[in-house]
Design an enzyme around this catalytic site. Structure first.
Site, short mmCIF file in Angstrom:
data_model
loop_
_atom_site.label_atom_id
_atom_site.label_comp_id
_atom_site.label_asym_id
_atom_site.label_seq_id
_atom_site.Cartn_x
_atom_site.Cartn_y
_atom_site.Cartn_z
N GLU A 1 9.00 16.05 15.67
CA GLU A 1 9.39 15.87 14.27
C GLU A 1 8.56 16.84 13.42
O GLU A 1 7.33 16.79 13.44
CB GLU A 1 9.11 14.44 13.82
CG GLU A 1 9.59 14.17 12.42
CD GLU A 1 9.26 12.77 11.91
OE1 GLU A 1 8.13 12.31 12.13
OE2 GLU A 1 10.14 12.17 11.28
N CYS B 1 13.11 11.45 7.08
CA CYS B 1 13.13 10.98 8.48
C CYS B 1 14.50 11.13 9.12
O CYS B 1 14.62 11.19 10.34
CB CYS B 1 12.65 9.54 8.54
SG CYS B 1 13.42 8.54 7.29
N LYS C 1 0.86 -1.19 0.00
CA LYS C 1 0.00 0.00 0.00
C LYS C 1 0.89 1.24 0.00
O LYS C 1 1.48 1.59 1.01
CB LYS C 1 -0.93 0.05 1.21
CG LYS C 1 -2.03 1.10 0.95
CD LYS C 1 -2.74 1.56 2.17
CE LYS C 1 -2.08 2.71 2.87
NZ LYS C 1 -1.95 3.94 2.05
N GLU D 1 9.84 1.21 10.48
CA GLU D 1 10.77 2.33 10.25
C GLU D 1 9.97 3.59 10.50
O GLU D 1 9.12 3.96 9.68
CB GLU D 1 11.28 2.32 8.80
CG GLU D 1 12.16 1.15 8.43
CD GLU D 1 13.49 1.16 9.16
OE1 GLU D 1 13.86 2.20 9.74
OE2 GLU D 1 14.13 0.10 9.18
#
Ligand code: NAD
Length: 485
Positions: free
Chosen positions: A378, A280, A171, A246
């Site tokens: 983040e 990231c 996906k 991850e």
């Protein structure tokens, strides 16, 4: 407008539901995207289960040869894939073609070689017993992707799974499905049997959730936010799926007093602003020794001023548009909140008015405190927070003061210090005197709430394999235990 299909059992399909995705740089309608339902995902899982019987039995050398053909087809389609990628994401075309597709090619090349190096071992236990291990593919894998590197991250998941002999239901992010679909189609053209790679574009809470809960799917490999990663662990627990995650990051980059400032600046421009900071491993916490912070900041800001932001399809563009309206609003809010908590804006922070899309400029803020929101959360945009430190111990404490643990950097000419600090940093991927660049030969993955499991390297291949031990009797007669006392 083009339509982005699902790919189930080798057939491109339209779905009942769909949504229109805009081009984030021009705000014009870009494509209509299929939204797979649970029924579509379940069909894909059945196809993958059947195809697993074929692919897992295909000799590794044949799998390897097919993967080498995939490399050739990706090279032949490089310009088309790069354009799709930049249109879907808003990133500069030179990043799509040179860096992202360069990484895709290298990943398929690496795992094409690795397919024939899946080795078990044999052990002599004693004169009557020999033990051997087989590494077998885990089965059908559900692979759920984010939007920031749609092609690269697809290759990090598809290539090791193919090498191991797994089949998959993928996906892609609902924002960036076409690049992944095109790679899957090239894999089939190269000879991967139909049903081995199924692509189900769709929403996370529908198609993603259906993958996580499907009983035919044996493993989930997820890349995305920590929040969704936690949900996936819960939702996959009923049948104890193998899971690798991850997740997000908040990378520190530590600049000691003796570092080479000019090299540092170059690497930090890439570290902070490559892929618009939607990365990231982006440097978001720049920790600079107090004796060099003024010199560093002056040179760093001067370079940032000349970064060329604009049309992602222009070869000269160095920073493009953010992925969506929702995302740019999130980034803008972080910067405003950081300023209201005392951060000093040094550059950027203002959306350019000559560009129509979701463009946000390279932005740097100086913090007075590690309690500022910009130090903690983040942001996933081109926003870097600068903070000074006075000692090695303070730098380490600051770097580790986060629940993330994905990546980080260390800059010093003292190699003993660099390694000493590297050993204390709580992160899974570090760079010393360089920053960025993740290579398929080396294992990549986070600590703490940045996830678990590895991608890339032979460790990444092992995530798609399970070990079976077989013990073999080599003596003449089985020793008696019953009825002989
Ligand atoms: P996200 O977590 O919102 O979505 C990731 C994927 O999960 C999407 O395909 C989404 O549709 C799907 N999803 C959402 N809810 C789901 C559910 N309940 N069940 C199953 N699937 C679901 O992340 P994003 O916004 O697409 O990407 C940005 C995030 O990804 C950032 O946090 C970034 O750090 C992280 N990321 C990590 C790495 C890494 O290697 N560690 C790489 C790239 C991005």
């Amino acid at each position: 407008m083009r339509y982005v299909h699902s790919l189930i059992n080798g057939t491109l399909k339209k779905t009942i539901d769909s949504q229109v995705r805009e081009n984030p740089a021009t705000l014009e309608p870009l494509q209509e995207v299929a939204l797979c339902s649970k029924i579509d995902v379940d069909q894909a899982a059945v196809a993958a289960k059947d195809a697993f019987q074929v692919w897992s039995q295909t000799p590794p050398l044949i799998r390897s040869n097919i993967m080498s053909r995939i490399v050739e087809l990706i090279k032949n389609n490089l310009d088309k894939l790069a354009k799709i990628n930049s249109e879907e994401t808003g990133k500069p075309i030179r990043e799509s073609s040179i860096v992202e597709l360069g990484g895709v090619i290298r990943t398929f090349e690496y795992y094409a070689g690795a397919a024939t190096k899946i080795l078990g071992n044999t052990q002599v236990i004693n004169e009557n017993l020999l033990s051997m291990t087989l590494k077998e593919p885990v089965g059908v894998v559900g692979q759920i992707l984010p939007w920031n590197f749609p092609l690269l991250l697809a290759s990090w998941k598809i290539a090791p799974a193919l090498a191991a002999g797994c089949s998959m239901v993928i996906k892609p992010s609902e924002l960036t499905p076409l690049g992944t679909l095109e790679i899957a189609k090239l894999c089939e053209e190269a000879g991967v049997p139909k049903g081995v790679i199924n692509v189900c574009p769709g929403l996370g809470e529908v198609a993603g959730a259906a993958i996580v809960e499907n009983p035919f799917i044996n493993k989930i490999s997820f890349t995305g936010s920590t929040k969704v990663g936690k949900q996936i662990i819960k939702n996959s627990s009923d049948d104890l799926k193998k899971v690798s995650l991850e997740l997000g990051g908040k990378a520190p980059n530590i600049l000691f007093e003796d570092c080479d400032i000019d090299s540092c600046i170059e690497a930090n421009l890439r570290g902070g602003f490559f892929n618009q900071g939607e990365n990231c491993t982006a440097v978001t916490r720049l920790l600079v020794h107090s004796n060099i912070i003024d010199e560093f900041t002056e040179k760093y800001l001067a370079k940032i001023k000349i970064i060329n932001q604009g049309d992602p399809l222009n070869l000269k563009t160095e920073i493009g548009a953010l992925i969506s309206k929702e995302h740019i609003e999130k980034v803008e809010k972080y910067v405003k909140d950081g300023i209201s908590e005392g951060a000093e804006l040094l550059i950027g922070g203002q959306k350019p008015d000559n560009l129509p899309g979701y463009f946000y400029p390279p932005t740097v803020l100086r913090l007075q405190s590690d309690e500022n929101i910009l130090f903690k959360e983040e942001i996933f945009g081109p926003v870097v927070a600068l903070l000074s430190f006075d000692s090695e111990i303070e730098a380490i404490e600051l770097a580790n003061k986060t629940h993330y643990g994905l990546a980080g950097g260390i800059w010093t000419k003292d190699i003993s210090k660099a390694i000493r600090v590297a050993k204390t940093l709580e992160a899974g991927y570090l760079w010393i005197n360089t920053y960025g660049g993740i290579i398929p030969e080396t294992p990549y993955g986070g600590f703490k709430q940045s996830g678990y499991g590895k991608e890339l390297g032979l460790e990444g291949l092992n995530e798609y394999l399970q070990i079976k031990n077989i013990s073999i009797f080599t003596g003449e007669e089985i020793p008696k235990w019953y009825g002989d006392n």
